[in-house]
Design a protein around this motif. Structure first.
Motif, PDB file in Angstrom:
ATOM      1  N   ASN A 188      20.452 -15.273 -82.184  1.00  0.00           N
ATOM      2  CA  ASN A 188      20.258 -13.907 -82.674  1.00  0.00           C
ATOM      3  C   ASN A 188      20.302 -12.887 -81.544  1.00  0.00           C
ATOM      4  OD1 ASN A 188      19.931 -14.665 -85.394  1.00  0.00           O
ATOM      5  ND2 ASN A 188      17.778 -15.138 -85.063  1.00  0.00           N
ATOM      6  N   SER A 189      19.847 -13.306 -80.371  1.00  0.00           N
ATOM      7  CA  SER A 189      19.812 -12.406 -79.222  1.00  0.00           C
ATOM      8  C   SER A 189      20.067 -13.197 -77.957  1.00  0.00           C
ATOM      9  CB  SER A 189      18.443 -11.708 -79.145  1.00  0.00           C
ATOM     10  OG  SER A 189      18.319 -10.967 -77.946  1.00  0.00           O
ATOM     11  N   PHE A 190      20.990 -12.705 -77.132  1.00  0.00           N
ATOM     12  CA  PHE A 190      21.347 -13.375 -75.884  1.00  0.00           C
ATOM     13  C   PHE A 190      21.307 -12.332 -74.769  1.00  0.00           C
ATOM     14  CE2 PHE A 190      23.893 -15.254 -72.613  1.00  0.00           C
ATOM     15  CZ  PHE A 190      23.870 -16.623 -72.802  1.00  0.00           C
ATOM     16  N   LYS A 191      20.230 -12.370 -73.979  1.00  0.00           N
ATOM     17  CA  LYS A 191      20.063 -11.400 -72.893  1.00  0.00           C
ATOM     18  C   LYS A 191      20.076 -12.113 -71.551  1.00  0.00           C
ATOM     19  CE  LYS A 191      17.243  -8.313 -75.764  1.00  0.00           C
ATOM     20  NZ  LYS A 191      15.936  -7.626 -75.911  1.00  0.00           N
ATOM     21  N   THR A 192      20.617 -11.448 -70.555  1.00  0.00           N
ATOM     22  CA  THR A 192      20.727 -12.067 -69.237  1.00  0.00           C
ATOM     23  C   THR A 192      20.151 -11.179 -68.146  1.00  0.00           C
ATOM     24  OG1 THR A 192      22.932 -11.128 -68.872  1.00  0.00           O
ATOM     25  CG2 THR A 192      22.819 -13.284 -69.947  1.00  0.00           C
ATOM     26  N   ASN A 193      19.801 -11.838 -67.032  1.00  0.00           N
ATOM     27  CA  ASN A 193      19.313 -11.139 -65.835  1.00  0.00           C
ATOM     28  C   ASN A 193      18.189 -10.160 -66.159  1.00  0.00           C
ATOM     29  OD1 ASN A 193      21.391 -12.564 -64.573  1.00  0.00           O
ATOM     30  ND2 ASN A 193      22.812 -10.846 -64.709  1.00  0.00           N
ATOM     31  N   GLN A 194      17.195 -10.655 -66.886  1.00  0.00           N
ATOM     32  CA  GLN A 194      16.048  -9.847 -67.280  1.00  0.00           C
ATOM     33  C   GLN A 194      14.982  -9.819 -66.180  1.00  0.00           C
ATOM     34  OE1 GLN A 194      15.891  -8.294 -70.672  1.00  0.00           O
ATOM     35  NE2 GLN A 194      17.996  -8.687 -70.062  1.00  0.00           N
ATOM     36  N   PRO A 195      14.209  -8.723 -66.084  1.00  0.00           N
ATOM     37  CA  PRO A 195      13.093  -8.695 -65.132  1.00  0.00           C
ATOM     38  C   PRO A 195      11.985  -9.622 -65.636  1.00  0.00           C
ATOM     39  CG  PRO A 195      13.111  -6.708 -66.479  1.00  0.00           C
ATOM     40  CD  PRO A 195      14.371  -7.438 -66.800  1.00  0.00           C
ATOM     41  N   ILE A 196      11.634 -10.623 -64.870  1.00  0.00           N
ATOM     42  CA  ILE A 196      10.608 -11.572 -65.292  1.00  0.00           C
ATOM     43  C   ILE A 196       9.543 -11.718 -64.216  1.00  0.00           C
ATOM     44  CG2 ILE A 196      12.181 -12.867 -66.779  1.00  0.00           C
ATOM     45  CD1 ILE A 196      12.422 -14.957 -64.631  1.00  0.00           C
ATOM     46  N   SER A 197       8.377 -12.168 -64.630  1.00  0.00           N
ATOM     47  CA  SER A 197       7.250 -12.345 -63.722  1.00  0.00           C
ATOM     48  C   SER A 197       7.520 -13.453 -62.710  1.00  0.00           C
ATOM     49  CB  SER A 197       5.992 -12.679 -64.528  1.00  0.00           C
ATOM     50  OG  SER A 197       4.971 -13.163 -63.705  1.00  0.00           O
ATOM     51  N   LYS A 198       6.940 -13.298 -61.536  1.00  0.00           N
ATOM     52  CA  LYS A 198       7.086 -14.298 -60.479  1.00  0.00           C
ATOM     53  C   LYS A 198       6.484 -15.632 -60.912  1.00  0.00           C
ATOM     54  CE  LYS A 198       5.945 -15.055 -55.600  1.00  0.00           C
ATOM     55  NZ  LYS A 198       5.260 -14.478 -54.404  1.00  0.00           N
ATOM     56  N   ASN A 199       5.437 -15.550 -61.731  1.00  0.00           N
ATOM     57  CA  ASN A 199       4.750 -16.755 -62.199  1.00  0.00           C
ATOM     58  C   ASN A 199       5.120 -17.119 -63.642  1.00  0.00           C
ATOM     59  OD1 ASN A 199       3.278 -16.932 -59.733  1.00  0.00           O
ATOM     60  ND2 ASN A 199       1.876 -15.349 -60.491  1.00  0.00           N
ATOM     61  N   GLN A 200       6.289 -16.683 -64.064  1.00  0.00           N
ATOM     62  CA  GLN A 200       6.729 -16.887 -65.451  1.00  0.00           C
ATOM     63  C   GLN A 200       6.703 -18.361 -65.857  1.00  0.00           C
ATOM     64  OE1 GLN A 200       7.988 -14.117 -67.538  1.00  0.00           O
ATOM     65  NE2 GLN A 200       7.453 -15.668 -69.044  1.00  0.00           N
ATOM     66  N   PHE A 201       7.029 -19.248 -64.925  1.00  0.00           N
ATOM     67  CA  PHE A 201       7.141 -20.670 -65.250  1.00  0.00           C
ATOM     68  C   PHE A 201       5.989 -21.495 -64.666  1.00  0.00           C
ATOM     69  CE2 PHE A 201      11.358 -18.728 -64.956  1.00  0.00           C
ATOM     70  CZ  PHE A 201      11.834 -18.957 -66.245  1.00  0.00           C
ATOM     71  N   THR A 202       4.903 -20.805 -64.335  1.00  0.00           N
ATOM     72  CA  THR A 202       3.737 -21.481 -63.768  1.00  0.00           C
ATOM     73  C   THR A 202       2.669 -21.701 -64.839  1.00  0.00           C
ATOM     74  OG1 THR A 202       4.123 -20.448 -61.605  1.00  0.00           O
ATOM     75  CG2 THR A 202       1.931 -21.370 -62.006  1.00  0.00           C
ATOM     76  N   PHE A 203       2.214 -22.929 -64.967  1.00  0.00           N
ATOM     77  CA  PHE A 203       1.165 -23.238 -65.934  1.00  0.00           C
ATOM     78  C   PHE A 203      -0.184 -22.820 -65.356  1.00  0.00           C
ATOM     79  CE2 PHE A 203      -2.130 -26.233 -67.412  1.00  0.00           C
ATOM     80  CZ  PHE A 203      -2.136 -25.878 -68.756  1.00  0.00           C
ATOM     81  N   VAL A 204      -0.896 -21.981 -66.084  1.00  0.00           N
ATOM     82  CA  VAL A 204      -2.212 -21.499 -65.651  1.00  0.00           C
ATOM     83  C   VAL A 204      -3.281 -22.121 -66.553  1.00  0.00           C
ATOM     84  CG1 VAL A 204      -3.659 -19.488 -65.215  1.00  0.00           C
ATOM     85  CG2 VAL A 204      -1.176 -19.329 -64.873  1.00  0.00           C
ATOM     86  N   LYS A 205      -4.005 -23.067 -66.017  1.00  0.00           N
ATOM     87  CA  LYS A 205      -4.985 -23.832 -66.795  1.00  0.00           C
ATOM     88  C   LYS A 205      -6.077 -22.950 -67.391  1.00  0.00           C
ATOM     89  CE  LYS A 205      -7.970 -27.892 -66.442  1.00  0.00           C
ATOM     90  NZ  LYS A 205      -8.484 -28.952 -65.531  1.00  0.00           N
TER      91      LYS A 205
END
Length: 217
Positions: A188-205
């Motif tokens: 439905n939506s395909f976006k590229t090169n978006q501004p994302i957080s530095k910790n976007q892929f970090t699991f925070v317990k």
């Protein structure tokens, strides 16, 4: 004489068919290569998608929505109420309904393991492919490539991959199962090169204080 002419026509028709099939396979390969190259050129990709599963024999008709954010080998996938996250080393499966987080090491040799490359370039290995029909979807020209799994153990009869000819991005994927099921994913939506957080892929317990942490490794 008529018999010889008939054989000649048959031979010519066969040669034309073989040449045409080869040309179509070459076209399919070129388009798939373009899609792969395009995917690899993005810094990150954010996709919203619709998922549906139909099986008339089993009276199954399911629909759901999801989204995924990809960057390099890292991803966050939200689908059917479950979040799956990969930080480059470990896979975190977060299930709010059960208040549980499962943590496991990523096994690159696992054929069922999810990676960004498999999500968007799965077609590069394990399939025979051929040029299929084009369709016009709300003004967009979608070219389909038919993929047939090579492995006889694969439960899918064929996969139709719809590619937007202008953008070279995947529009939809249709899987036809040997059991008569039909699974469709529409982007439905395909976006590229978006501004994302530095910790976007970090699991925070600390975000899951009451969750049971199930360390599988």
């Amino acid at each position: 004489m008529k018999f010889k002419i008939h054989i000649l026509y048959t031979l010519i028709a066969t040669l034309v068919f073989i040449f045409s099939s080869t040309a179509q396979d070459k076209k399919a390969k070129e388009l798939l290569d373009e899609v792969t190259s395009k995917v690899k050129s993005y810094e990150n990709i954010a996709i919203d998608f619709k998922y549906s599963l139909q099986n008339l024999k089993e009276n199954i008709n399911q629909e759901s929505k999801g989204n995924v954010l990809l960057k390099g080998n890292n991803y966050v996938l939200n689908f059917m109420g479950i979040t799956k996250m990969f930080d480059g080393k470990k896979v975190y499966t977060i299930v709010p309904e059960d208040e549980e987080v499962s943590i496991s090491n990523f096994d690159e040799n696992d054929e069922n393991a999810i990676t960004p490359s498999k999500m968007l370039t799965f077609f590069n290995k394990g399939y025979k492919y051929s040029w299929d029909i084009p369709q016009n979807v709300r003004g967009r020209k979608i070219q389909y490539i038919k993929l047939v799994p090579i492995s006889p153990k694969d439960q899918r009869k064929e996969v139709l991959l719809g590619i937007d000819i202008q953008t070279k991005n995947i529009y939809n994927v249709i899987e036809i199962g040997k059991n008569g099921s039909k699974t469709t994913i529409v982007v439905n939506s395909f976006k590229t090169n978006q501004p994302i957080s530095k910790n976007q892929f970090t699991f925070v317990k600390s975000k899951y204080p009451n969750y049971y942490i199930n360390n599988l490794d």
